[in-house]
Enzyme design. Structure first.
Site, PDB file in Angstrom:
ATOM      1  N   ASP A   1     -49.875  67.284 -66.603  1.00 43.56           N
ATOM      2  CA  ASP A   1     -51.706  66.845 -67.185  1.00 43.56           C
ATOM      3  C   ASP A   1     -50.920  67.467 -68.385  1.00 43.56           C
ATOM      4  O   ASP A   1     -51.579  68.306 -69.422  1.00 43.56           O
ATOM      5  CB  ASP A   1     -52.912  67.059 -67.021  1.00 43.56           C
ATOM      6  CG  ASP A   1     -53.152  66.644 -66.172  1.00 43.56           C
ATOM      7  OD1 ASP A   1     -52.620  64.860 -66.178  1.00 43.56           O
ATOM      8  OD2 ASP A   1     -54.099  66.344 -64.739  1.00 43.56           O
TER       9      ASP A   1
ATOM     10  N   SER B   1     -59.034  62.205 -72.360  1.00 45.19           N
ATOM     11  CA  SER B   1     -57.752  62.824 -73.129  1.00 45.19           C
ATOM     12  C   SER B   1     -56.993  61.757 -72.748  1.00 45.19           C
ATOM     13  O   SER B   1     -56.792  61.323 -71.283  1.00 45.19           O
ATOM     14  CB  SER B   1     -57.427  64.210 -72.858  1.00 45.19           C
ATOM     15  OG  SER B   1     -58.088  65.100 -72.990  1.00 45.19           O
TER      16      SER B   1
ATOM     17  N   GLY C   1     -44.943  68.206 -65.823  1.00 51.53           N
ATOM     18  CA  GLY C   1     -45.941  68.864 -65.706  1.00 51.53           C
ATOM     19  C   GLY C   1     -47.626  67.995 -65.540  1.00 51.53           C
ATOM     20  O   GLY C   1     -47.355  66.860 -65.054  1.00 51.53           O
TER      21      GLY C   1
ATOM     22  N   MET D   1     -54.566  58.826 -58.316  1.00 57.26           N
ATOM     23  CA  MET D   1     -54.143  60.728 -58.228  1.00 57.26           C
ATOM     24  C   MET D   1     -53.159  61.322 -57.903  1.00 57.26           C
ATOM     25  O   MET D   1     -52.989  61.823 -56.679  1.00 57.26           O
ATOM     26  CB  MET D   1     -55.465  60.920 -57.133  1.00 57.26           C
ATOM     27  CG  MET D   1     -56.693  59.788 -57.946  1.00 57.26           C
ATOM     28  SD  MET D   1     -56.315  61.047 -59.544  1.00 57.26           S
ATOM     29  CE  MET D   1     -57.269  62.322 -59.447  1.00 57.26           C
ATOM     30  N   ARG D   2     -50.985  60.616 -57.777  1.00 54.82           N
ATOM     31  CA  ARG D   2     -50.017  61.295 -57.417  1.00 54.82           C
ATOM     32  C   ARG D   2     -49.507  61.569 -58.659  1.00 54.82           C
ATOM     33  O   ARG D   2     -50.015  60.962 -59.694  1.00 54.82           O
ATOM     34  CB  ARG D   2     -49.407  60.146 -56.734  1.00 54.82           C
ATOM     35  CG  ARG D   2     -50.549  59.329 -55.557  1.00 54.82           C
ATOM     36  CD  ARG D   2     -50.161  60.624 -54.706  1.00 54.82           C
ATOM     37  NE  ARG D   2     -50.665  59.179 -53.316  1.00 54.82           N
ATOM     38  CZ  ARG D   2     -51.572  60.226 -52.419  1.00 54.82           C
ATOM     39  NH1 ARG D   2     -51.467  62.021 -51.708  1.00 54.82           N
ATOM     40  NH2 ARG D   2     -51.763  59.403 -51.532  1.00 54.82           N
ATOM     41  N   LEU D   3     -49.030  62.757 -58.988  1.00 51.54           N
ATOM     42  CA  LEU D   3     -47.996  63.144 -59.484  1.00 51.54           C
ATOM     43  C   LEU D   3     -46.083  62.348 -59.555  1.00 51.54           C
ATOM     44  O   LEU D   3     -45.406  61.776 -58.005  1.00 51.54           O
ATOM     45  CB  LEU D   3     -47.310  64.826 -58.863  1.00 51.54           C
ATOM     46  CG  LEU D   3     -48.526  65.398 -59.124  1.00 51.54           C
ATOM     47  CD1 LEU D   3     -47.795  66.927 -59.402  1.00 51.54           C
ATOM     48  CD2 LEU D   3     -49.029  65.551 -60.695  1.00 51.54           C
ATOM     49  N   LEU D   4     -46.383  61.722 -61.122  1.00 55.67           N
ATOM     50  CA  LEU D   4     -44.912  61.174 -60.621  1.00 55.67           C
ATOM     51  C   LEU D   4     -43.551  61.923 -60.375  1.00 55.67           C
ATOM     52  O   LEU D   4     -43.672  63.231 -60.463  1.00 55.67           O
ATOM     53  CB  LEU D   4     -44.434  60.507 -61.488  1.00 55.67           C
ATOM     54  CG  LEU D   4     -45.885  59.416 -61.927  1.00 55.67           C
ATOM     55  CD1 LEU D   4     -44.561  58.495 -63.285  1.00 55.67           C
ATOM     56  CD2 LEU D   4     -46.051  58.049 -61.154  1.00 55.67           C
TER      57      LEU D   4
ATOM     58  N   SER E   1     -61.487  50.893 -62.911  1.00 58.11           N
ATOM     59  CA  SER E   1     -62.793  50.515 -63.697  1.00 58.11           C
ATOM     60  C   SER E   1     -62.203  50.442 -65.607  1.00 58.11           C
ATOM     61  O   SER E   1     -62.752  49.774 -65.991  1.00 58.11           O
ATOM     62  CB  SER E   1     -64.755  51.637 -63.741  1.00 58.11           C
ATOM     63  OG  SER E   1     -63.848  53.146 -64.305  1.00 58.11           O
TER      64      SER E   1
ATOM     65  N   ASP F   1     -45.090  64.210 -69.002  1.00 59.82           N
ATOM     66  CA  ASP F   1     -43.989  64.656 -68.240  1.00 59.82           C
ATOM     67  C   ASP F   1     -43.921  65.378 -67.338  1.00 59.82           C
ATOM     68  O   ASP F   1     -44.650  65.031 -66.523  1.00 59.82           O
ATOM     69  CB  ASP F   1     -43.629  65.370 -69.587  1.00 59.82           C
ATOM     70  CG  ASP F   1     -45.051  67.231 -69.288  1.00 59.82           C
ATOM     71  OD1 ASP F   1     -45.810  66.899 -68.319  1.00 59.82           O
ATOM     72  OD2 ASP F   1     -44.915  67.706 -70.433  1.00 59.82           O
TER      73      ASP F   1
ATOM     74  N   ASN G   1     -50.839  58.667 -69.325  1.00 58.73           N
ATOM     75  CA  ASN G   1     -52.274  58.901 -68.924  1.00 58.73           C
ATOM     76  C   ASN G   1     -53.082  59.048 -69.103  1.00 58.73           C
ATOM     77  O   ASN G   1     -53.694  59.587 -70.203  1.00 58.73           O
ATOM     78  CB  ASN G   1     -51.663  60.043 -67.836  1.00 58.73           C
ATOM     79  CG  ASN G   1     -52.044  60.555 -66.898  1.00 58.73           C
ATOM     80  OD1 ASN G   1     -53.592  60.148 -66.282  1.00 58.73           O
ATOM     81  ND2 ASN G   1     -52.634  61.805 -66.388  1.00 58.73           N
ATOM     82  N   THR G   2     -54.438  58.650 -68.654  1.00 65.05           N
ATOM     83  CA  THR G   2     -55.634  59.089 -68.909  1.00 65.05           C
ATOM     84  C   THR G   2     -55.572  60.251 -68.254  1.00 65.05           C
ATOM     85  O   THR G   2     -56.368  60.601 -67.092  1.00 65.05           O
ATOM     86  CB  THR G   2     -56.471  57.792 -68.754  1.00 65.05           C
ATOM     87  OG1 THR G   2     -56.485  57.495 -66.999  1.00 65.05           O
ATOM     88  CG2 THR G   2     -56.365  56.763 -69.711  1.00 65.05           C
ATOM     89  N   HIS G   3     -57.175  61.305 -68.882  1.00 67.08           N
ATOM     90  CA  HIS G   3     -57.274  62.481 -67.975  1.00 67.08           C
ATOM     91  C   HIS G   3     -58.766  62.981 -68.953  1.00 67.08           C
ATOM     92  O   HIS G   3     -59.525  62.686 -69.609  1.00 67.08           O
ATOM     93  CB  HIS G   3     -56.954  63.648 -68.403  1.00 67.08           C
ATOM     94  CG  HIS G   3     -56.904  64.856 -67.837  1.00 67.08           C
ATOM     95  ND1 HIS G   3     -56.736  64.576 -66.349  1.00 67.08           N
ATOM     96  CD2 HIS G   3     -58.006  65.744 -68.416  1.00 67.08           C
ATOM     97  CE1 HIS G   3     -57.404  65.638 -65.879  1.00 67.08           C
ATOM     98  NE2 HIS G   3     -58.046  66.045 -66.655  1.00 67.08           N
TER      99      HIS G   3
HETATM  100  C1  GAR Z   1     -60.599  58.618 -64.480  1.00 68.75           C
HETATM  101  O1  GAR Z   1     -61.532  58.892 -65.016  1.00 68.75           O
HETATM  102  C2  GAR Z   1     -59.686  59.204 -64.726  1.00 68.75           C
HETATM  103  O2  GAR Z   1     -59.623  59.700 -65.556  1.00 68.75           O
HETATM  104  C3  GAR Z   1     -58.906  59.818 -63.978  1.00 68.75           C
HETATM  105  O3  GAR Z   1     -59.405  59.079 -62.364  1.00 68.75           O
HETATM  106  C4  GAR Z   1     -61.072  58.533 -63.185  1.00 68.75           C
HETATM  107  C5  GAR Z   1     -59.735  57.016 -62.423  1.00 68.75           C
HETATM  108  O4  GAR Z   1     -61.037  56.197 -62.422  1.00 68.75           O
HETATM  109  N1  GAR Z   1     -57.808  60.184 -63.575  1.00 68.75           N
HETATM  110  C6  GAR Z   1     -57.465  61.852 -63.151  1.00 68.75           C
HETATM  111  O5  GAR Z   1     -58.201  62.289 -63.062  1.00 68.75           O
HETATM  112  C7  GAR Z   1     -56.264  61.623 -63.077  1.00 68.75           C
HETATM  113  N2  GAR Z   1     -55.773  63.146 -63.010  1.00 68.75           N
HETATM  114  P1  GAR Z   1     -61.083  54.571 -62.852  1.00 68.75           P
HETATM  115  O6  GAR Z   1     -60.602  54.400 -61.430  1.00 68.75           O
HETATM  116  O7  GAR Z   1     -62.771  54.532 -62.608  1.00 68.75           O
HETATM  117  O8  GAR Z   1     -60.553  53.964 -63.578  1.00 68.75           O
END
Ligand code: GAR
Length: 195
Positions: free
Chosen positions: A144, A135, A142, A89-92, A13, A140, A106-108
């Site tokens: 997040d 956020s 780590g 949802m994977r660490l690079l 989304s 990097d 990255n969005t969190h």
């Molecule tokens: C988002 O909220 C994103 O921040 C999160 O997954 C969701 C994806 O939603 N990412 C993490 O939690 C990474 N640690 P979407 O597929 O609907 O955009």
């Protein structure tokens, strides 16, 4: 024009919101490719906008490093100026980060450094937090831990579930992401020297 590759795992989304923003001719960035680590539902958004996509299925590789090497090959072919992890949802692997940094963000769904990791929304609820947030960070090595580029608080309401709270966070994430990508594209935000 800033060229952007977006990597996803799920519904995409936030990707869709970026595709919509980038379809405005006055927006200074374009999504040139979308990649996923599985047959993610969100790949449909790329198709809807006529953007090419690829999948590098994590489970088909013997190690994270081999998966990362193939992912890097795919990304390199598109030469994106910026890579956005939007629900990947994977660490690079370290090598991939080293090759593309600092041009990976990255969005969190939490107010980092609070509640990092794969369950930012669930962890905020479990901790009884009265507020959490969204956020956008530089990636990097780590989990997040990279420098914060933008963030905003979101309240937790009594009776919130993981879904209801996540639904309140996502619009904020989208706004922050679209603004960060715009600022990178205009040169207002220099990822080599984030303030
Ligand atoms: C988002 O909220 C994103 O921040 C999160 O997954 C969701 C994806 O939603 N990412 C993490 O939690 C990474 N640690 P979407 O597929 O609907 O955009």
């Amino acid at each position: 024009m800033l060229t952007v590759a977006v990597l996803i795992s799920g519904t995409g989304s936030n990707l869709r919101a970026l595709l919509e923003a980038a379809s405005d001719p006055s927006y200074p960035a374009r999504v040139v490719v979308v990649g996923a680590d599985r047959m993610a539902e969100g790949l449909q958004h790329a198709a809807d906008f006529g953007v090419p996509s690829f999948t590098v299925p994590f489970r088909e590789f013997a190690s994270r490093e081999e998966w990362g090497a193939e992912l890097a090959d795919q990304l390199r072919a598109w030469q994106p100026d910026l890579i956005v992890l939007s629900g990947l949802m994977r660490l690079l692997p370290r090598d991939v980060v080293a090759e593309f940094a600092p041009n990976i963000i990255n969005t969190h769904p939490a107010y980092l450094p609070e509640f990092p990791g794969a369950h930012g929304v669930r962890d905020a609820l479990a901790a009884g937090a009265e507020q959490t947030g969204a956020s956008v960070i530089l990636v990097d090595d780590g989990v997040d831990t990279g420098p914060i580029l933008a963030q905003e608080r979101v309240p937790v309401f009594p009776g919130d579930t993981e879904d209801s709270l996540h639904d309140r966070i996502k619009p904020v994430e989208r706004r922050l992401l679209i603004d960060v990508v715009r600022r990178v594209a205009t040169g207002e935000l220099d990822l080599s020297h984030p303030a």
